[in-house]
Structure formats: structure tokens, C-alpha cells
Write a protein that holds these residues in place. Structure first.
Motif, PDB file in Angstrom:
ATOM      1  N   HIS A  53       1.199  -0.762   0.050  1.00  0.00           N
ATOM      2  CA  HIS A  53      -0.405   0.027   0.064  1.00  0.00           C
ATOM      3  C   HIS A  53       0.720   1.321   0.013  1.00  0.00           C
ATOM      4  N   PRO A  54       2.036   1.279  -1.587  1.00  0.00           N
ATOM      5  CA  PRO A  54       2.715   2.565  -0.982  1.00  0.00           C
ATOM      6  C   PRO A  54       1.717   4.163  -0.618  1.00  0.00           C
ATOM      7  N   ASN A  55       2.535   5.117   0.246  1.00  0.00           N
ATOM      8  CA  ASN A  55       2.334   6.403   0.389  1.00  0.00           C
ATOM      9  C   ASN A  55       3.253   7.254  -0.129  1.00  0.00           C
ATOM     10  N   ALA A  56       3.238   8.381  -0.750  1.00  0.00           N
ATOM     11  CA  ALA A  56       4.054   8.788  -1.481  1.00  0.00           C
ATOM     12  C   ALA A  56       5.278   9.459  -0.420  1.00  0.00           C
ATOM     13  N   TYR A  57       4.289   9.824   0.712  1.00  0.00           N
ATOM     14  CA  TYR A  57       4.953  11.224   1.985  1.00  0.00           C
ATOM     15  C   TYR A  57       5.876  10.391   2.314  1.00  0.00           C
ATOM     16  N   LEU A  58       5.697   8.643   2.441  1.00  0.00           N
ATOM     17  CA  LEU A  58       6.263   7.904   3.602  1.00  0.00           C
ATOM     18  C   LEU A  58       7.393   6.946   2.865  1.00  0.00           C
ATOM     19  N   THR A  59       7.151   7.058   1.959  1.00  0.00           N
ATOM     20  CA  THR A  59       8.109   6.641   0.881  1.00  0.00           C
ATOM     21  C   THR A  59       9.234   7.275   0.761  1.00  0.00           C
ATOM     22  N   HIS A  60       9.615   8.704   1.112  1.00  0.00           N
ATOM     23  CA  HIS A  60      10.431   9.491   1.208  1.00  0.00           C
ATOM     24  C   HIS A  60      11.020   9.680   2.676  1.00  0.00           C
ATOM     25  N   GLN A  61      10.523   9.569   4.188  1.00  0.00           N
ATOM     26  CA  GLN A  61      10.849   9.000   5.207  1.00  0.00           C
ATOM     27  C   GLN A  61      12.070   8.787   5.370  1.00  0.00           C
ATOM     28  N   VAL A  62      12.650   9.385   5.968  1.00  0.00           N
ATOM     29  CA  VAL A  62      14.640   8.267   6.095  1.00  0.00           C
ATOM     30  C   VAL A  62      14.169   8.078   8.051  1.00  0.00           C
ATOM     31  N   TYR A  63      13.349   8.438   7.885  1.00  0.00           N
ATOM     32  CA  TYR A  63      13.091   7.191   9.482  1.00  0.00           C
ATOM     33  C   TYR A  63      13.096   5.236   8.640  1.00  0.00           C
ATOM     34  N   LEU A  64      12.293   5.234   7.459  1.00  0.00           N
ATOM     35  CA  LEU A  64      11.835   4.668   6.995  1.00  0.00           C
ATOM     36  C   LEU A  64      13.588   3.168   6.678  1.00  0.00           C
ATOM     37  N   ASP A  65      13.900   4.333   6.421  1.00  0.00           N
ATOM     38  CA  ASP A  65      15.555   3.817   5.183  1.00  0.00           C
ATOM     39  C   ASP A  65      16.648   4.052   6.462  1.00  0.00           C
ATOM     40  N   PRO A  66      16.656   3.581   8.065  1.00  0.00           N
ATOM     41  CA  PRO A  66      17.636   2.824   8.510  1.00  0.00           C
ATOM     42  C   PRO A  66      19.329   3.150   8.016  1.00  0.00           C
ATOM     43  N   PRO A  67      20.087   3.203   8.750  1.00  0.00           N
ATOM     44  CA  PRO A  67      21.442   3.590   8.399  1.00  0.00           C
ATOM     45  C   PRO A  67      22.216   1.899   8.798  1.00  0.00           C
ATOM     46  N   SER A  68      21.147   1.302  10.035  1.00  0.00           N
ATOM     47  CA  SER A  68      21.558  -0.122  10.193  1.00  0.00           C
ATOM     48  C   SER A  68      20.899  -1.059   9.277  1.00  0.00           C
ATOM     49  N   GLN A  69      20.467  -0.961   8.082  1.00  0.00           N
ATOM     50  CA  GLN A  69      19.574  -1.676   7.789  1.00  0.00           C
ATOM     51  C   GLN A  69      20.511  -3.159   7.403  1.00  0.00           C
ATOM     52  N   ASN A  70      21.925  -2.207   6.816  1.00  0.00           N
ATOM     53  CA  ASN A  70      22.890  -2.949   6.328  1.00  0.00           C
ATOM     54  C   ASN A  70      23.952  -3.459   7.499  1.00  0.00           C
ATOM     55  N   LEU A  71      23.315  -3.180   8.265  1.00  0.00           N
ATOM     56  CA  LEU A  71      24.530  -2.954   9.638  1.00  0.00           C
ATOM     57  C   LEU A  71      23.827  -3.989  11.200  1.00  0.00           C
ATOM     58  N   ASP A  72      22.720  -3.812  11.007  1.00  0.00           N
ATOM     59  CA  ASP A  72      21.703  -5.171  11.704  1.00  0.00           C
ATOM     60  C   ASP A  72      21.516  -4.521  13.135  1.00  0.00           C
TER      61      ASP A  72
END
Length: 185
Positions: free
Chosen positions: A161-180
Motif C-alpha cells: 500500500h504505497p504512500n508517497a509521503y512515507l516513501t521519502h521518510q528518512v526514518y524508514l531507510d535506517p542506516p542499520s539496514q545493512n549493519l543489523d
């Protein structure tokens, strides 16, 4: 190093022994990414709309790190008029943003952000899906699951259920994604 720090007050730095802590490490990376994004914005040209867009992308990250400063910075930009020069207001805004991001997010502030973000999906999700999301957020808040669990589920819902506003949120692209890192939080 002292001269560098004086000349670049907003540059994200941390003591070497502190970056062994996964929460402090993630916080440093968030600030490095914000600094980098700001430098890219400055290279493209600072305008009122670019400044507001930048703040909009950092809304939930800022809310997680420092809810009080989130409100202060929102008011700062909300009171901006056509007479305000973005070249003057921008550096003041960014300095306050970087100071606000120095505070690490807590379990409580992450919970608040997750509840806000999941609220955007309430009309798209079934009652069972909403209940599951609330349960995962409650389990995270209680400390029984890591942050990665409700965050991953939220992102799965956003894929469906895409939401354009949320897609651009930095919070949802955490730096730890690759660091666990968020498994430890």
C-alpha cells in the motif's frame, strides 16, 4: 581537531570508544547521512521549498530523536515568510537539526513514531493487520522484540500500500539496514 570542530560545528563526530555502542553508532550514521544530504541540498541550491522538503523528509527521524526540537523546527519553518532569506534561515535550521539529532531515539519515541506511521495505513489494512501491527509495536515497546520487527512489517505493508509521503521518510531507510543494529534495540 579542535580547530576543525570549531570551524565545522555541525559536522557529526563521536568519540572512538562510544561508537562501539550500537545505538550511538547508528545515531552517528544518521547524523552523517543528514550532513551529506544537507551538503547535496546546498550544492543544488537552497530555496524555501527545498528547505521545507528537507525537513519533511526528516520529520519522523527528528520525532524519534528529539520530539521537542521537532516541534521547534517545525515552527521555525512554519513561520518562514517570503522576506526570510533561505540562505540565512537554512544554516540556522540545519545547526538546530544536527543538535537535535545528537539525542538518541528511545524505545518510547520509536514507539510513538511507529504508531504515527502505521496510522497512515489504517484505511488500507484489514482489522487483523492493524491488530498485528499494534501488537508488534507493543511488543517492541515492552522490549520483547527488536525495533527491526515492527519496522520490517510496516515496510512490508507500505510495499503493498504505497504512500508517497512515507516513501521519502528518512526514518524508514535506517542506516542499520545493512549493519543489523536495530536487532539490538
Amino acid at each position: 581537531m579542535d580547530i576543525f570542530c570549531q570551524q565545522h560545528r555541525d559536522f557529526p563526530l563521536e568519540e572512538q570508544d562510544q561508537i562501539r555502542d550500537p545505538v550511538l553508532w547508528e545515531n552517528l550514521i544518521i547524523r552523517v547521512r543528514a550532513f551529506t544530504a544537507w551538503q547535496q541540498l546546498l550544492a543544488r541550491g537552497l530555496s524555501r521549498s527545498a528547505l521545507i522538503n528537507f525537513h519533511s523528509r526528516y520529520k519522523y527521524q527528528l520525532m524519534a530523536n528529539n520530539p521537542e526540537q521537532y516541534k521547534v523546527l517545525g515552527k521555525l519553518l512554519g513561520s518562514m515568510t517570503y522576506d526570510d532569506d533561505p540562505q540565512v534561515l537554512g544554516p540556522r535550521y540545519f545547526s538546530q537539526l544536527m543538535q537535535a539529532l545528537r539525542r538518541c531515539a528511545t524505545r518510547g519515541t520509536h514507539t510513538n513514531v511507529l504508531l504515527h506511521l502505521s496510522g497512515y495505513l489504517r484505511k488500507s489494512l484489514s482489522q487483523d493487520e492493524r491488530q498485528e501491527m499494534r501488537q508488534l509495536i507493543s511488543q517492541y515497546h515492552a522490549g520483547t522484540v527488536p525495533l527491526k520487527v515492527p519496522l520490517t512489517r510496516l515496510k512490508q505493508h507500505l510495499c503493498r500500500h504505497p504512500n508517497a509521503y512515507l516513501t521519502h521518510q528518512v526514518y524508514l531507510d535506517p542506516p542499520s539496514q545493512n549493519l543489523d543494529v536495530r536487532n539490538a534495540m
